[in-house]
Design a protein around this motif. Sequence first.
Motif, PDB file in Angstrom:
ATOM      1  N   ALA A 110       0.842  -1.194   0.000  1.00 34.92           N
ATOM      2  CA  ALA A 110       0.000   0.000   0.000  1.00 34.92           C
ATOM      3  C   ALA A 110       0.880   1.248   0.000  1.00 34.92           C
ATOM      4  O   ALA A 110       1.545   1.537   1.002  1.00 34.92           O
ATOM      5  CB  ALA A 110      -0.929   0.005   1.205  1.00 34.92           C
ATOM      6  N   SER A 111       0.911   1.954  -1.124  1.00 35.03           N
ATOM      7  CA  SER A 111       1.609   3.226  -1.201  1.00 35.03           C
ATOM      8  C   SER A 111       0.724   4.300  -0.588  1.00 35.03           C
ATOM      9  O   SER A 111      -0.435   4.440  -0.975  1.00 35.03           O
ATOM     10  CB  SER A 111       1.906   3.597  -2.659  1.00 35.03           C
ATOM     11  N   VAL A 112       1.261   5.047   0.363  1.00 32.23           N
ATOM     12  CA  VAL A 112       0.517   6.143   0.996  1.00 32.23           C
ATOM     13  C   VAL A 112       1.147   7.452   0.532  1.00 32.23           C
ATOM     14  O   VAL A 112       2.315   7.723   0.822  1.00 32.23           O
ATOM     15  CB  VAL A 112       0.552   6.047   2.527  1.00 32.23           C
ATOM     16  N   ILE A 113       0.389   8.248  -0.213  1.00 30.27           N
ATOM     17  CA  ILE A 113       0.904   9.496  -0.766  1.00 30.27           C
ATOM     18  C   ILE A 113       0.077  10.662  -0.250  1.00 30.27           C
ATOM     19  O   ILE A 113      -1.154  10.655  -0.359  1.00 30.27           O
ATOM     20  CB  ILE A 113       0.872   9.480  -2.306  1.00 30.27           C
ATOM     21  N   VAL A 114       0.749  11.666   0.328  1.00 32.15           N
ATOM     22  CA  VAL A 114       0.072  12.888   0.761  1.00 32.15           C
ATOM     23  C   VAL A 114      -0.100  13.744  -0.487  1.00 32.15           C
ATOM     24  O   VAL A 114       0.831  14.432  -0.916  1.00 32.15           O
ATOM     25  CB  VAL A 114       0.884  13.619   1.848  1.00 32.15           C
ATOM     26  N   ILE A 115      -1.281  13.682  -1.078  1.00 31.23           N
ATOM     27  CA  ILE A 115      -1.509  14.232  -2.406  1.00 31.23           C
ATOM     28  C   ILE A 115      -1.226  15.734  -2.493  1.00 31.23           C
ATOM     29  O   ILE A 115      -0.621  16.206  -3.454  1.00 31.23           O
ATOM     30  CB  ILE A 115      -2.949  13.945  -2.867  1.00 31.23           C
ATOM     31  N   GLY A 116      -1.637  16.489  -1.495  1.00 31.77           N
ATOM     32  CA  GLY A 116      -1.474  17.948  -1.549  1.00 31.77           C
ATOM     33  C   GLY A 116      -0.041  18.411  -1.468  1.00 31.77           C
ATOM     34  O   GLY A 116       0.285  19.532  -1.888  1.00 31.77           O
ATOM     35  N   GLY A 117       0.829  17.576  -0.939  1.00 35.33           N
ATOM     36  CA  GLY A 117       2.241  17.897  -0.860  1.00 35.33           C
ATOM     37  C   GLY A 117       2.553  19.129  -0.020  1.00 35.33           C
ATOM     38  O   GLY A 117       1.715  19.631   0.736  1.00 35.33           O
ATOM     39  N   ALA A 118       3.779  19.618  -0.184  1.00 36.83           N
ATOM     40  CA  ALA A 118       4.258  20.747   0.612  1.00 36.83           C
ATOM     41  C   ALA A 118       3.423  22.000   0.391  1.00 36.83           C
ATOM     42  O   ALA A 118       3.202  22.785   1.319  1.00 36.83           O
ATOM     43  CB  ALA A 118       5.722  21.024   0.267  1.00 36.83           C
ATOM     44  N   GLU A 119       2.930  22.183  -0.813  1.00 35.92           N
ATOM     45  CA  GLU A 119       2.140  23.373  -1.123  1.00 35.92           C
ATOM     46  C   GLU A 119       0.897  23.465  -0.253  1.00 35.92           C
ATOM     47  O   GLU A 119       0.487  24.549   0.173  1.00 35.92           O
ATOM     48  CB  GLU A 119       1.747  23.348  -2.602  1.00 35.92           C
ATOM     49  N   GLU A 120       0.303  22.325   0.039  1.00 36.64           N
ATOM     50  CA  GLU A 120      -0.933  22.307   0.822  1.00 36.64           C
ATOM     51  C   GLU A 120      -0.701  22.687   2.275  1.00 36.64           C
ATOM     52  O   GLU A 120      -1.636  23.109   2.974  1.00 36.64           O
ATOM     53  CB  GLU A 120      -1.578  20.928   0.733  1.00 36.64           C
ATOM     54  N   ALA A 121       0.537  22.529   2.759  1.00 35.95           N
ATOM     55  CA  ALA A 121       0.848  22.887   4.142  1.00 35.95           C
ATOM     56  C   ALA A 121       0.587  24.365   4.406  1.00 35.95           C
ATOM     57  O   ALA A 121       0.292  24.766   5.534  1.00 35.95           O
ATOM     58  CB  ALA A 121       2.308  22.546   4.464  1.00 35.95           C
ATOM     59  N   LEU A 122       0.674  25.188   3.364  1.00 30.69           N
ATOM     60  CA  LEU A 122       0.444  26.623   3.522  1.00 30.69           C
ATOM     61  C   LEU A 122      -1.031  26.936   3.727  1.00 30.69           C
ATOM     62  O   LEU A 122      -1.381  28.059   4.093  1.00 30.69           O
ATOM     63  CB  LEU A 122       0.990  27.372   2.301  1.00 30.69           C
ATOM     64  N   ASN A 123      -1.906  25.972   3.487  1.00 28.67           N
ATOM     65  CA  ASN A 123      -3.342  26.138   3.731  1.00 28.67           C
ATOM     66  C   ASN A 123      -3.769  25.548   5.065  1.00 28.67           C
ATOM     67  O   ASN A 123      -4.957  25.534   5.382  1.00 28.67           O
ATOM     68  CB  ASN A 123      -4.158  25.462   2.618  1.00 28.67           C
ATOM     69  N   ALA A 124      -2.798  25.056   5.832  1.00 26.28           N
ATOM     70  CA  ALA A 124      -3.117  24.305   7.055  1.00 26.28           C
ATOM     71  C   ALA A 124      -3.479  25.226   8.218  1.00 26.28           C
ATOM     72  O   ALA A 124      -2.741  25.355   9.195  1.00 26.28           O
ATOM     73  CB  ALA A 124      -1.948  23.400   7.430  1.00 26.28           C
ATOM     74  N   HIS A 125      -4.640  25.864   8.112  1.00 19.83           N
ATOM     75  CA  HIS A 125      -5.178  26.690   9.185  1.00 19.83           C
ATOM     76  C   HIS A 125      -6.328  25.930   9.856  1.00 19.83           C
ATOM     77  O   HIS A 125      -7.038  25.166   9.193  1.00 19.83           O
ATOM     78  CB  HIS A 125      -5.700  28.016   8.638  1.00 19.83           C
ATOM     79  N   PRO A 126      -6.534  26.120  11.150  1.00 22.99           N
ATOM     80  CA  PRO A 126      -7.670  25.473  11.815  1.00 22.99           C
ATOM     81  C   PRO A 126      -8.981  25.777  11.075  1.00 22.99           C
ATOM     82  O   PRO A 126      -9.264  26.930  10.750  1.00 22.99           O
ATOM     83  CB  PRO A 126      -7.664  26.097  13.212  1.00 22.99           C
ATOM     84  N   GLY A 127      -9.729  24.735  10.795  1.00 24.29           N
ATOM     85  CA  GLY A 127     -10.990  24.903  10.096  1.00 24.29           C
ATOM     86  C   GLY A 127     -10.884  24.880   8.592  1.00 24.29           C
ATOM     87  O   GLY A 127     -11.900  24.810   7.892  1.00 24.29           O
ATOM     88  N   SER A 128      -9.667  24.896   8.054  1.00 19.86           N
ATOM     89  CA  SER A 128      -9.492  24.918   6.598  1.00 19.86           C
ATOM     90  C   SER A 128      -9.834  23.558   5.990  1.00 19.86           C
ATOM     91  O   SER A 128      -9.466  22.511   6.523  1.00 19.86           O
ATOM     92  CB  SER A 128      -8.045  25.279   6.243  1.00 19.86           C
TER      93      SER A 128
END
Length: 308
Positions: A154-172
């Motif tokens: 089972a390959s587990v891939i964090v699809i959003g990648g590093a770019e998505e970390a910038l959207n990581a606000h509570p409630g986002s």
Amino acid sequence: FLSLVAEFCCGFFVILMLGNFWFLAVLYLLWLYHDWETPCAGGRRSQWVRSWTVWKYFREYFPIHLIKTSELNPNHNYLLGFHPHGVLVAGAFGNFCTDPPFKNLFPGLTPYLHIMPIWFGCPFFREYVMSAGMVSASKESVSYVLNNEGGGHASVIVIGGAEEALNAHPGSLTLNILKRKGFIKMALKHGAHLVPVFSFGENELFKQVANPKGSWLRNVQEKLQKIMGFALPLFHARGIFQYSFGLIPYRQPIHTVVGSPIPVKQNLNPTTEEIDQLHALYLQKLKKLFEEHKSNYGIPEHKSLIFE
């Protein structure tokens, strides 16, 4: 967390190079040259490391839970799309890089968490992440995992990648996924069944400095991300003995829900249209998974996923 450990490992290596034990550093460099391709060839996991008692306390701190919604036949290979990235990706690490959560729920399957190749260039640190079951996120690495003839990978891939970390606000609930279709192509080429995974609570662990798109901070972060390959979100949470400020994540429960598999027939040369069709189906199944479970984990009825 990974950055701090990586910095410590790099610092230790520099001390060896400049100190009386420089010959150990040279020997390690020779080993590194010999072992360079291992992160792209299944890594080198250690059951001992994955079973450390500290991981039990790590999972209990938040706490982290893995929720199974469907059987995954170990005779197949799977590509699990993990959402969202968050700042720490705690759900992905706690559930797929430590035992026994995944092993107990999905016997016969071996999870491989794919992370950015840059981490495997860090002396000593690469040995640690591989021992936990992490491998490179390169195409070669994903192909190696999904090319297992007997199934059970089972390959587990964090699809959003590093770019998505910038959207990581509570409630986002914003996911960077509309232009990310490489994982779809890999699933088609190897006939790996697709499984959407949503980790409720992942974005609640830290508070991030406001960085709306178009702001000077977001522009700087995006430029640095393109140069270095990983994002630099400005975040804070709690301290050890106080809850007002620090870098320790908040104690917020994380519920990682593994959805039902989407059967994929092997297609060595998929067309753009075939990739787009499967991508659209994946988005549909991911949204359905979120909608079916959001009320269980405190998401208001009127809120839905936003795909960018």
